[in-house]
Structures are given as structure tokens and as C-alpha cells.
Design an enzyme around this catalytic site. Structure first.
Site, short mmCIF file in Angstrom:
data_model
loop_
_atom_site.label_atom_id
_atom_site.label_comp_id
_atom_site.label_asym_id
_atom_site.label_seq_id
_atom_site.Cartn_x
_atom_site.Cartn_y
_atom_site.Cartn_z
N GLU A 152 -11.91 6.68 -72.50
CA GLU A 152 -12.80 6.88 -73.64
C GLU A 152 -12.88 5.72 -74.62
O GLU A 152 -13.13 5.93 -75.81
CB GLU A 152 -12.35 8.13 -74.39
CG GLU A 152 -11.01 8.01 -75.17
CD GLU A 152 -9.77 8.47 -74.41
OE1 GLU A 152 -9.81 8.49 -73.16
OE2 GLU A 152 -8.77 8.82 -75.06
N ASN A 153 -12.68 4.47 -74.19
CA ASN A 153 -12.71 3.32 -75.09
C ASN A 153 -13.89 3.40 -76.06
O ASN A 153 -14.98 3.78 -75.69
CB ASN A 153 -12.85 2.02 -74.29
CG ASN A 153 -11.97 2.02 -73.07
OD1 ASN A 153 -10.76 2.09 -73.18
ND2 ASN A 153 -12.57 1.99 -71.88
N GLU A 179 -5.17 2.16 -72.41
CA GLU A 179 -4.31 3.32 -72.65
C GLU A 179 -3.30 3.41 -71.51
O GLU A 179 -3.69 3.24 -70.36
CB GLU A 179 -5.12 4.62 -72.70
CG GLU A 179 -4.25 5.80 -73.11
CD GLU A 179 -5.02 7.13 -73.24
OE1 GLU A 179 -6.22 7.17 -72.92
OE2 GLU A 179 -4.39 8.09 -73.66
N HIS A 181 -14.22 12.68 -76.65
CA HIS A 181 -13.11 11.94 -77.25
C HIS A 181 -13.58 11.09 -78.44
O HIS A 181 -12.76 10.71 -79.28
CB HIS A 181 -12.48 10.99 -76.23
CG HIS A 181 -11.33 11.57 -75.47
ND1 HIS A 181 -10.30 12.25 -76.07
CD2 HIS A 181 -11.02 11.53 -74.14
CE1 HIS A 181 -9.41 12.61 -75.14
NE2 HIS A 181 -9.83 12.20 -73.97
N GLU A 203 -5.83 15.17 -75.87
CA GLU A 203 -6.19 15.57 -74.50
C GLU A 203 -6.40 17.09 -74.38
O GLU A 203 -7.36 17.54 -73.77
CB GLU A 203 -5.16 15.06 -73.51
CG GLU A 203 -5.11 13.53 -73.40
CD GLU A 203 -6.45 12.89 -73.08
OE1 GLU A 203 -7.39 13.60 -72.68
OE2 GLU A 203 -6.57 11.66 -73.26
N GLY A 261 -9.17 9.04 -64.05
CA GLY A 261 -10.55 9.52 -63.91
C GLY A 261 -11.52 8.68 -64.71
O GLY A 261 -12.54 8.22 -64.20
N ALA A 262 -11.20 8.47 -65.98
CA ALA A 262 -12.08 7.70 -66.85
C ALA A 262 -11.38 7.45 -68.17
O ALA A 262 -10.35 8.06 -68.44
CB ALA A 262 -13.39 8.46 -67.10
N HIS A 310 -16.11 15.01 -71.21
CA HIS A 310 -14.75 14.82 -71.72
C HIS A 310 -14.62 13.48 -72.46
O HIS A 310 -14.17 13.44 -73.61
CB HIS A 310 -13.76 14.90 -70.55
CG HIS A 310 -12.33 14.72 -70.95
ND1 HIS A 310 -11.50 15.78 -71.17
CD2 HIS A 310 -11.60 13.59 -71.17
CE1 HIS A 310 -10.30 15.32 -71.52
NE2 HIS A 310 -10.33 14.01 -71.51
N GLU A 311 -15.03 12.41 -71.80
CA GLU A 311 -14.87 11.09 -72.43
C GLU A 311 -15.75 10.98 -73.67
O GLU A 311 -15.33 10.43 -74.69
CB GLU A 311 -15.20 9.97 -71.45
CG GLU A 311 -14.40 10.00 -70.14
CD GLU A 311 -12.91 10.19 -70.31
OE1 GLU A 311 -12.37 9.71 -71.33
OE2 GLU A 311 -12.29 10.82 -69.44
N1 PHE Z 1 -7.51 9.11 -71.78
C1 PHE Z 1 -8.12 9.30 -70.49
C2 PHE Z 1 -8.79 10.68 -70.54
O1 PHE Z 1 -8.18 11.69 -70.40
C3 PHE Z 1 -7.20 9.29 -69.34
C4 PHE Z 1 -6.52 7.99 -69.10
C5 PHE Z 1 -5.21 7.81 -69.47
C6 PHE Z 1 -7.19 6.95 -68.50
C7 PHE Z 1 -4.56 6.62 -69.24
C8 PHE Z 1 -6.56 5.77 -68.27
C9 PHE Z 1 -5.22 5.60 -68.64
O2 PHE Z 1 -9.90 10.81 -70.83
ZN ZN Z 2 -8.95 12.70 -72.14
#
Ligand code: PHE
Ligand code: ZN
Length: 872
Positions: A268-269, A125, A305, A324, A265-266, A301-302
Site C-alpha cells: 500500500e505505498n 515494508e 490502507h 492489517e 500479495g501487494a 485492501h491496498e
Molecule cells: N502491507 C501489505 C498488505 O497487507 C502486505 C505486505 C507486507 C507486503 C510486507 C509486502 C511486505 O497490504
Molecule cells: Zn494490508
């Protein structure tokens, strides 16, 4: 470096993809210096006759074939941004096969395939997948994925990818392979792999729908014990989403990997979340209470997602807040349900007001759904996340929990497996509830924070009390139309009893009113004395409330109000008024400043003496509005004056309340020894808030006591911070001992570095410059850069805004050198200048001079875009 003058991407230009990818098979030959990626893409053409264009950056193309036939050079065109395959013209579907080489170890941007220690990891991402293979890299292209990882077994014993593992084979010659399958339609930004020597903690559970699920949390090396707390958080998140939102997990395994080198931070793959190690690794020896709370919230949070983002994904990146903002709302509710709702709200509003309001009023302000962007990485902002969450919260307030849940169920049902828009979200809620809430979309379209002016009047002869509420557009968006604003309010009579609801010209919502117009009038009749009004209870709307109030009234709210947030808010407002007046700013309705300070001091004294009050709540009340909140409250900010006013007031309050602070500090010692239960954490939070003030007046005595007595990392950090920030006797020795003890522990090292970088004194800049020249500096590790440079730029106004401009010059130079390593990290540092348009003339001039060298440098698209939005 990328081009600086690329044209913006516009929301209005959205068109569905001409070519879609339905199935993907990837084979990775993994090796740190050079990895080979073989991709087989099943493509479908939805716009007959259009050329097939694939995104691809920094890929060495080794082979390409269409429908099994190798392509000749003139059948495709390859440039720095991608590939056009001419040979497909006219076809309705085709299979494209490519082989590319990428260089993970040289990848310091940490986007695409990269190395972290001995691991190989991916981050895709927003647009990182195009750095792994040629692809239609946009979120509205959703495919089914098969991923095969091959590598040397000794170096890469664990091979993880998204989805479920379907096969594992030994390849002889010391190599092995693992095959993963993700059956859910998934865009490429959610692709992930992780390979290397990792250990895990694991738990087998059964989902509410009967599915067998294996939860794993992995970390580099052979000791996974520090992942235990995170594993528990995964399970709590999964159970909470089942019960509060009725959402079940949808694969047989949920893998989480902790990475030392990670920009955000992290992530959500799908089926394989990859985390910044700071949001996974924790035990009481190395992590503080705040770390544990942060881990639970980010893990939640992750995990959340998986539905809000993955099962229902985005049509395009303009809809970023659809996943988000919604997911932040969900993680906020998770924390509120598991811990204290009032305290969670206080924390979130503190951040929103200090940072998001400032962002929304500064040079980088943008709507929650921007109309255009050049680099999407620049839009992972507090506005997209936190303001986006506030808008969802307003919808929740408006509908109430049951109707909101019905709307969410409808949203997930109607959009499952699809890429959606914000319109789809509000349409689902409107359809499920019969309440047309599509007017909320206006909140996404304009930047800035609306102002609500409140005028109150009481006619003692008739007993009629009137509140006139007038919505004014944000200062930086003067033409903005009024937005729908949910309002929760209460009126208290002289005895402290709440009055019944008023007559009004607004629309009713569950326990409140919906203000849709520029002006609303609320009336109460037959009152015997003027009541005490409390507006925006629970901070139901992200607005600036302007209601001048004398200090006695604010102090009375602290006594009579039942909403914990509103009590805290009243005290914050009082402190803010006093601070602004002390910095020579005009404050309506405050009256005599000394009297106001006395009222504030008396309220704080009463809270300190109240042993029945929740200690964590008292701690929140001791934390004065921070620098960003002050700077945001004035028309022209004189950084030095604001810093000084805040320092003086805390010193004055600490002096007056020294005995009470000491008493609470001493008395909470036993309770503070406990583990991670909320009561022990609350005791520590008050104890350490008291210590921060106490150490300003006791020469560091209490802090030295705590340093010797510390039983957890939370206590050690509180003591170290107090000692270093007042430069107490023993501070240098404490720092050295601490640094030596944790020299091998990067996350703990980051903690003491951040403490040094946030010492509230101009000279902290000298310390930071020494750190950057010393052995701890590691510019390729985003956590380290943030701990040292980010802390100074964002959390140390005394040093960043130093009168000689050296703070600005230091940060600007760091932006430039970091840009060549990791543009996202560099762009975030540059964000420290967002408030520039409202700084006093000398500060502005010094900052502009510091930024001047950047303007003639070759820059990434990330930094170039932000620099272009800062005044020149
Ligand atoms: N999508 C992630 C989150 O908010 C944040 C993120 C964005 C991580 C871009 C890496 C790169 O949970
Ligand atoms: Zn997020």
C-alpha cells in the site's frame, strides 16, 4: 545471512525515537546493476544529547556530510546494521547528506530496490527502506518526501514514485528525470518507486470532495489491457470508501504497478501501490472467477490502507494488526456490500477455521499483538490479518453500524498524521460512543482460540429451556482469562418459527448478547416442546463452539434457519462429525455413524435438488471440511487416516448423488457461459463443485466434455483439475496442450503447476520433484515457488504427509535452498510444519528427522526464528 541469535525486540521496551526525520529529499541515479541514492535528511533531536543512529544494510557508503560539511572517518561509525554519527552531539537539529550505492539486480530477497524483468522496483515494508539508504527505519518517524528519479530514457521511459508528480525534465545525453512530492507525513516503509518500460490504463475521476484524481494501473511492456479489471476495482474501492466510511483520496494521482516478482500479495505505498501481478492482470482468457474476486478484494485492501495504515500509521510493528486487521475487515465489508454477504462470510470463516485456528493452536501460535519478535516479517500471519479482522468485526457487532462509524470517524480525526496504537483505536471508539469497549484489547494479548461449551436442558413439565454457556481457555493457553464474546443466536420451535429473546445474565448488544464472564445462563419459559438452538450465527465471534448435536438437528437447521452462514455451518459441522467418526475419533452426540452419514447425504441431496437455492451456496455446501479443519478438530492427528476418511466420504457421496450431480452440471451449462456477473459465477461454482465429485465416479467423462467445451479460463481450469486429479484418460494430453499454449504466460503456468502439485495422491510428490528439476522451475520468482512447493506443502496433505517422510524431507530441503535466495519465502514454507506437535508419533519423528539438517545450517533470521519455535 544475518545473525541467528539476535535478542528479541520487546513491546514493553518501546521508546519514542531520539531523532526524528521531518523532511527527506532523495535523488536516485537508477541503473539495474548499480544504483546511486543521494539522501538529504532534515533531522530533529527530541532527546538532547543522544547519538544519531541510522539503520542501513548492504549499502556502500560513498559520501557523508553533516550540515554541509563532509565528515571525517572518526566522526561516524559504520557497521553491517547501520551508521552512528558522533558529530551531532548536542545539536537540536541537523541536515545529513549521504550518498550510497546499492545493487538492484543482485537483490533476490526482493526487499529494498530490486529488479523484476526490465523494471526497477522497491519494497520497503517492514524494514526494507534501510536497504535503500541510511534512515531511522521505524514507522513512528514520519516525514515529507521529495523524490527525484534519474535514468536512461530508453530503458526507463516511465519513472514513478509516491505522491504527486511535480516536475519532469530531459537531462540531455539520453537521460531524463521526474520529481515527485508527497506532502502527507509518511513513514519510510510506505516509500516506493517504479521505473522501466510500462504501459497503463487510466481514468480521470472527481472525488466526493471535488478533487481531480487520475487513476493509473501500470504493467511492464506495452499491453495494459489486462489491467482494465483492476482499474475498475480501484474506482469501486475509492467510491465505496467515500460512501461507507466517508474517506476521500488525498492526492492528485493514484498509481498501481503490477510486478511479476513480488513476495507478498501487494503493498500500500503512499500514492504508488505495488502489486504482485497475480492480483492485477486478468482477462477471461487467462484468469478464473477466483482470480477476479481476489483482484477486487486485494485492490480494495491496498486502497483502503490509504486511511487505515497510511494517514493513520503504526507506532511500532507490534501494532501491525491495527492496520492489517482493520483493513481486512474493511476489504471484507467491501466484498460483502458489492456481492453476497453470506457467501463472503462463509469464505472468510472457512479460511479462518482451517488455517488461522490451526496456526493459533500450533507451534507458531502468537497473540494478535505479540509481546516480542526477532524478525517482524514472520508476523505477517493469518492471526495478525484474519483474527485481527474478527476482533474489529466483534467491535462492529457490539456497537452496531452507526456507532462503529462514529468511532471510526473519531479514530481517523484524532490520529490523522500520527502513528497510533491499538489503545488509541479502542479509546476513539469508546469516546465517540460512550460505550467502554477497551476490554476488547484483551483479545490482542493472548494466543489461542477460546472454546464455548454449551449445555442445554429442557424441562418438559415446566416448559423451561436453559442454555448454559461456559467459556474455556484455549487448550494451548490454559491460564487465559475469559474474553468478551459477542453472541448472536436463535431458537426455533417445532413449526420452524423463531422464539423471542430469552431472559439472561449477559449484556445486550444490537441483535445479540455480549458474554463477558466465564459462565452465562439464558432462559426461555413456557415452551411446549424442546426448541432447536442455533448459536454463533454469522460467526459473530472467532471461537470454537462445542455443542454436541444429533445429525437430525443439524439437518433441520439447514431447513429452518434464515442466516445463510448458519445453514452452511450446520452442514459443515455434520460433515465434520461424520468424517471424524469415520477416522475413528470419538464424536459426542453423533450416535450411529451410518445413520449420520445418511442424514448428511439426505441434506446434500435436498440441496442438489433445490433449484431455488443459490447455486454458489450449494457449491459451498458441497465442499467438505478440508484437511486442516479435520486436523485442527482432533487431539492427535493421524494425517493418513484423515486424508483417507475425507477421500472415502466424497467418493461415497459422489456415488449416491451421481445422477443429481450430472443433472445440475448439465443444466447449468447455459447460465455458466455468462461473463463476470454474480449469477454466471454462481452457476460456474456449482457446476465445477459438482464436477469435482462427478469425476471421481464417471471416469472423467464430464471433465473431458467440459475440456472440449470450455469457454473461459474458469472452465478450462475446472476441467483440467478434474482430469489431472483423477488421472482420467486424456489428462496427460490436456496438461501438455495447456502448458504449451501458456508457456509464455507465467501466471497461467503457475495455475497448471499448482494443479499438478495438489493432486490428492502420495505420488504427486514425484511429479513435483520432476517440476523442480525441469524447465519451469524458477526459485527467484515467489509465485512459482508457491505454485509448486507451497501447493505441495500447504494444500496437498496426501503428498506432504506421505508415509515414507519424503514429503517432509523435500520441503525441508527447499526451505534450506530458498533461504539463501528469499528468506521470507523460505520461512513461509517452513510454516507447513506448524502442526507438528499434534501429529502422530511416526509423523512427528519423520518430520523432526527431515528438519534436523536445517538445525545445523547457517540460516536467515526469518527461518532461524521459526525453527526455534518448532519443537526440536
Ligand atoms: N502491507 C501489505 C498488505 O497487507 C502486505 C505486505 C507486507 C507486503 C510486507 C509486502 C511486505 O497490504
Ligand atoms: Zn494490508
Amino acid at each position: 545471512m544475518t545473525d541467528q541469535v539476535s535478542p528479541p525486540i520487546r513491546l514493553l521496551d518501546y521508546r519514542p525515537p531520539a531523532w526524528t526525520i521531518t523532511d527527506v529529499a532523495l535523488v536516485f541515479e537508477l541503473e539495474r546493476e548499480s544504483s546511486v541514492v543521494e539522501a538529504t535528511l532534515a533531522l530533529r533531536c527530541d532527546e538532547p544529547g543522544s547519538a544519531l543512529r541510522l539503520d542501513g544494510e548492504e549499502l556502500e557508503l560513498l559520501a557523508i556530510a553533516l550540515d554541509g560539511r563532509p565528515l571525517a572517518a572518526e566522526e561516524f561509525a559504520h557497521d553491517a546494521t547501520g551508521l552512528v554519527v558522533h558529530a551531532t552531539r548536542g545539536a537540536a537539529a541537523c541536515t545529513l547528506h549521504t550518498v550510497v550505492r546499492v545493487k538492484p539486480a543482485a537483490n533476490t530477497r526482493l526487499e529494498g530496490l530490486y529488479t523484476s524483468g526490465s523494471l526497477l522496483l522497491t519494497q520497503c515494508e517492514a524494514e526494507g527502506f534501510r536497504r535503500i539508504t541510511f534512515f531511522v527505519d521505524r514507522p513512528d518517524v514520519q516525514a515529507r518526501w521529495r523524490t527525484t528519479l534519474r535514468a536512461e530514457r530508453a530503458r526507463y521511459p516511465v519513472l514513478l514514485a509516491g505522491g504527486d508528480r511535480v516536475a519532469e525534465r530531459d537531462l540531455g545525453d539520453g537521460r531524463h528525470e521526474a520529481e515527485w512530492h508527497n506532502p502527507h507525513p509518511t513513514p519510510c516503509y510506505l516509500f516506493a518507486l517504479a521505473a522501466g518500460p510500462m504501459a497503463r490504463v487510466s481514468k480521470a475521476i472527481t472525488g466526493a470532495d471535488g478533487r481531480a484524481i487520475e487513476l493509473n494501473v501500470w504493467v511492464e511492456g506495452d499491453d495494459a489491457e489486462p489491467c482494465r479489471y483492476a482499474l475498475g476495482a480501484v474506482e469501486r474501492a475509492l467510491r465505496w470508501d467515500e460512501s461507507r466510511f466517508g474517506r476521500c483520496y488525498d492526492l492528485g494521482v493514484f498509481n498501481v504497478v503490477a510486478a511479476q516478482d513480488f513476495t507478498m500479495g501487494a503493498m500500500e505505498n503512499k500514492g504508488l501501490n505495488i502489486f504482485n501481478a497475480r492480483y492485477i492482470l486478468a482477462d477471461e482468457r487467462t484468469a478464473t472467477d477466483a482470480d477476479f474476486m481476489g483482484i477486487e478484494s486485494v485492490v480494495g485492501h491496498e486502497y483502503f490502507h490509504n486511511w487505515s495504515g497510511n494517514r493513520v500509521t503504526l507506532r511500532d510493528w507490534f501494532q501491525l494488526s491495527l492496520k492489517e486487521g482493520l483493513t481486512v475487515f474493511r476489504d471484507q465489508e467491501f466484498t460483502a456490500d458489492l456481492h453476497s454477504r453470506d457467501l463472503k462470510r462463509i469464505d472468510d470463516v472457512r479460511l479462518l477455521r482451517a488455517r488461522q485456528f490451526a496456526e493459533d493452536a500450533g507451534a507458531l501460535a502468537h497473540p494478535v499483538r505479540p509481546a516480542e519478535y526477532r524478525e517482524i516479517n514472520n508476523f505477517y500471519t493469518l492471526t495478525i490479518y484474519e483474527k485481527g479482522a474478527e476482533i474489529v468485526r466483534m467491535l462492529h457487532s457490539r456497537l452496531g453500524e452507526a456507532a462503529f462509524r462514529a468511532g471510526m470517524d473519531r479514530y481517523f480525526a484524532d490520529n490523522d498524521g500520527r502513528s497510533a496504537t491499538l489503545e488509541d483505536f479502542y479509546a476513539a471508539h469508546s469516546a465517540a460512543t460512550g460505550i467502554d469497549c477497551t476490554d476488547m484489547l484483551a483479545w490482542y494479548a493472548q494466543a489461542g482460540t477460546p472454546v464455548l461449551d454449551v449445555e442445554r436442558s429442557f424441562d418438559s413439565s415446566t416448559g423451561e429451556y436453559t442454555l448454559v454457556l461456559r467459556q474455556r481457555p484455549p487448550a494451548n493457553v490454559p491460564a487465559a482469562a475469559p474474553l468478551p464474546v459477542p453472541m448472536r443466536l436463535a431458537l426455533y420451535d417445532a413449526a420452524g418459527h423463531a422464539l423471542p429473546a430469552p431472559s439472561h445474565d449477559a449484556e445486550a448488544m444490537p441483535d445479540g448478547l455480549l458474554l463477558r464472564h466465564a459462565t452465562h445462563t439464558l432462559r426461555w419459559r413456557g415452551l411446549s416442546s424442546e426448541p432447536l438452538p442455533v448459536l454463533n450465527r454469522g460467526f459473530a465471534a472467532p471461537i470454537r463452539l462445542r455443542m454436541p448435536m444429533p445429525p437430525e438437528e443439524r439437518a433441520r437447521i439447514v431447513q429452518v434457519e434464515s442466516d445463510g452462514f448458519a445453514r452452511w455451518d450446520a452442514l459443515q459441522h455434520l460433515a465434520l462429525d461424520v468424517l471424524l467418526a469415520r477416522a475413528d475419533e470419538p464424536v459426542d452426540g453423533l450416535g450411529d455413524v451410518d445413520a449420520a452419514e445418511n442424514a448428511l447425504s439426505a441434506a446434500i441431496g435436498a440441496l442438489l435438488a433445490d433449484t431455488h437455492a443459490h447455486p454458489a451456496f450449494v457449491a459451498e455446501c458441497l465442499a467438505l471440511p478440508d484437511f486442516d479443519t479435520l486436523a485442527d478438530a482432533v487431539a492427535v492427528a493421524d494425517p493418513g487416516a484423515l486424508v483417507a476418511a475425507r477421500e472415502r466420504l466424497s467418493l461415497a457421496l459422489a456415488t449416491v448423488h451421481r445422477a443429481a450431480l450430472q443433472a445440475r452440471f448439465d443444466a447449468l451449462r447455459v447460465e455458466a457461459a455468462g461473463g463476470l456477473d454474480d449469477a454466471a459465477m454462481a452457476a460456474r461454482s456449482l457446476r465445477h463443485a459438482a464436477l469435482a465429485w462427478l469425476s471421481k465416479v464417471d471416469g472423467g467423462a464430464a471433465a473431458r466434455g467440459l475440456w472440449d467445451d470450455a469457454r473461459s479460463m474458469t472452465e478450462r481450469m475446472a476441467a483440467l483439475r478434474a482430469l489431472l486429479h483423477v488421472q482420467a484418460a486424456g489428462a496427460a494430453a490436456a496438461r501438455e496442450a495447456f502448458a504449451a499454449e501458456f508457456a509464455d504466460h507465467a501466471l497461467v503456468t503457475d495455475k497448471w503447476l499448482a494443479v499438478v502439485a495438489t493432486r490428492p495422491a502420495a505420488e504427486a510428490l514425484d511429479d513435483v520433484e520432476a517440476l523442480v528439476a525441469g524447465p519451469c522451475w524458477n526459485p527467484t520468482n515467489p509465485n512459482r515457488v508457491r505454485a509448486i512447493v507451497g501447493s505441495l506443502a500447504r494444500l496437498n496433505p496426501a503428498a506432504f504427509h506421505r508415509g515414507d517422510g519424503a514429503g517432509y524431507r523435500f520441503v525441508a530441503a527447499q526451505v534450506q535452498s530458498m533461504d539463501a535466495i528469499n528468506p521470507q519465502v523460505a520461512a513461509r514454507l517452513l510454516g507447513a510444519f506448524e502442526g507438528l506437535p499434534r501429529w502422530t508419533a511416526p509423523a512427528r519423528a519423520a518430520a523432526l528427522a527431515a528438519l534436523a539438517p536445517l538445525r545445523s545450517a547457517t540460516l536467515s533470521r526469518d527461518v532461524a526464528e521459526l525453527l526455534g519455535r518448532l519443537p526440536g
